[in-house]
Design a protein around this motif. Structure first.
Motif: not given
Length: 361
Positions: A78-82, A86, A137, A139, A141, A146-147
């Motif tokens: 998954r890629i979050d909005d920021k 994950y 938990d 992630f 970087d 952004s996504k």
């Protein structure tokens, strides 16, 4: 780094290759490049395990020497909005060896560098500092804002995430530090066994195999063994070293440099007595050092190989290695070279009559 000889160059190329379970192509290509000159035929099974066939005697027994191509790593889920990633672990990981470690995300647009994020100690409570962070938990970087930017980099769910570390001989140059010893050292053993048999008469057909997806269930060993239908199997892998602080002899007593390990028992297989006895006899005849070991909490490709068809007498021969299933591990060059010598000398004895006697042992 000092100038590398041919063997160390091969080991560097194998360990630097990025190939987690399910995406072994890079390591497979490296292994094929090194083994093809010593084989009569090189091919793959339908899942991607590499098989190099070397015929000594056309109607002789089939001997399978299998190391696995895959290494432990992660997969983007998954890629979050920021723009943070994950992931799912691929293979067995302990959370305490993961935080703040550099990784490489393998994308269709090229490699992307990242780091597994961690909180600075300044903002952690005394209680929080004592608790390990749950893997769920964590992630990654990659410096994306952004996504959308992460997607522009080529990152998407399903991408492989590979631990980053460069092959490095230590000050004692027989001590070798690298990622992915588990199990590129097994692939190197398979290559060297065929190399040393290239111009030697032997009474059998030898298969040097680089299997896929060992770390997630010994899967490639199952499919490649079904294709080969071997008479004898050797799983070659790393084993547990017990020569560092904090490990008791009851947990592991093998030492780097004391010879390859003969695995008596692991969670996937009880070693075949006949094969084990022949290997021990061979080691004693040629004064090759070896160690006995057990791994009650893990298994090797032999666990799948020995259950093929109506059964394959098998033994796991492993290299004691420190810090496996982390970003970097250490093994001893002498153990690698002695493992190759031991397997080669054993193979020279494995004619049809000897194999039949082993089955009845």
């Amino acid at each position: 780094m000092t100038k590398l000889d041919a063997t160390l160059t091969m080991l560097k190329d194998l360990t630097d290759a990025k190939a987690i379970s399910g995406n072994e192509k890079e390591a497979r290509d490296v292994m094929e490049g090194y083994i093809k000159d010593y084989a009569d035929e090189v091919y793959t099974d339908n899942l991607g395990s590499l098989i190099a066939k070397k015929t000594g005697k056309q109607d002789g027994p089939k001997v399978m020497v299998a190391g696995h191509l895959d290494e432990v790593g992660f997969m983007v889920t998954r890629i979050d909005d920021k723009g943070f990633l994950y992931f799912q672990t691929i293979g067995g990981w302990w959370s305490q060896v993961m935080l703040a470690q550099r990784v490489t995300i393998v994308t269709d647009k090229g490699d992307v560098t990242g780091v597994i994020g961690s909180k600075p100690p300044h903002i952690l409570s005394p209680e929080a500092r004592k608790k390990p962070v749950d893997i769920k938990d964590m992630f990654i970087d990659i410096g994306a804002s952004s996504k959308e930017e992460a997607l522009e980099f080529g990152v998407k769910p399903g991408n492989s995430v590979v631990p980053y570390f460069e092959f490095t001989p230590l000050k004692n140059e027989k001590m070798l530090l690298a990622k992915a010893w588990d199990n590129r050292i097994g692939c190197a053993i398979a290559i060297e066994v065929l190399k040393q048999l290239k111009d030697v008469e032997h009474p059998n057909i030898v298969y040097g195999v680089g299997t896929i997806q060992e770390e997630v269930g010994l899967r490639g060993a199952r499919t490649s063994a079904q294709l080969i239908q071997p008479d004898i199997g050797f799983g070659v892998d790393v084993g547990i070293a017990g020569d560092t602080p904090g490990i008791t002899e009851q947990e592991a007593d093998s030492k780097l440099g004391d010879g390859p390990q003969l695995i008596l028992y692991d969670a996937s297989m009880i070693s075949h007595k006949g094969v084990r006895d022949l290997v021990v006899q061979t080691a004693e005849e040629h004064q090759i050092p070896f160690q006995y070991s057990t791994v009650p909490g893990g298994g090797t490709d032999s666990g799948s190989i020995h259950l093929t068809a109506n059964g394959v007498p098998s033994l796991s021969i492993t290299i004691a290695t420190r810090y496996i299933h982390s970003h970097a591990a250490i093994l001893h060059r002498d153990d690698f070279e002695n493992a190759v010598k031991l397997i080669v000398e054993t193979i020279k004895k494995l004619d049809r009559e000897t194999v039949q006697q082993l089955i009845l042992a």
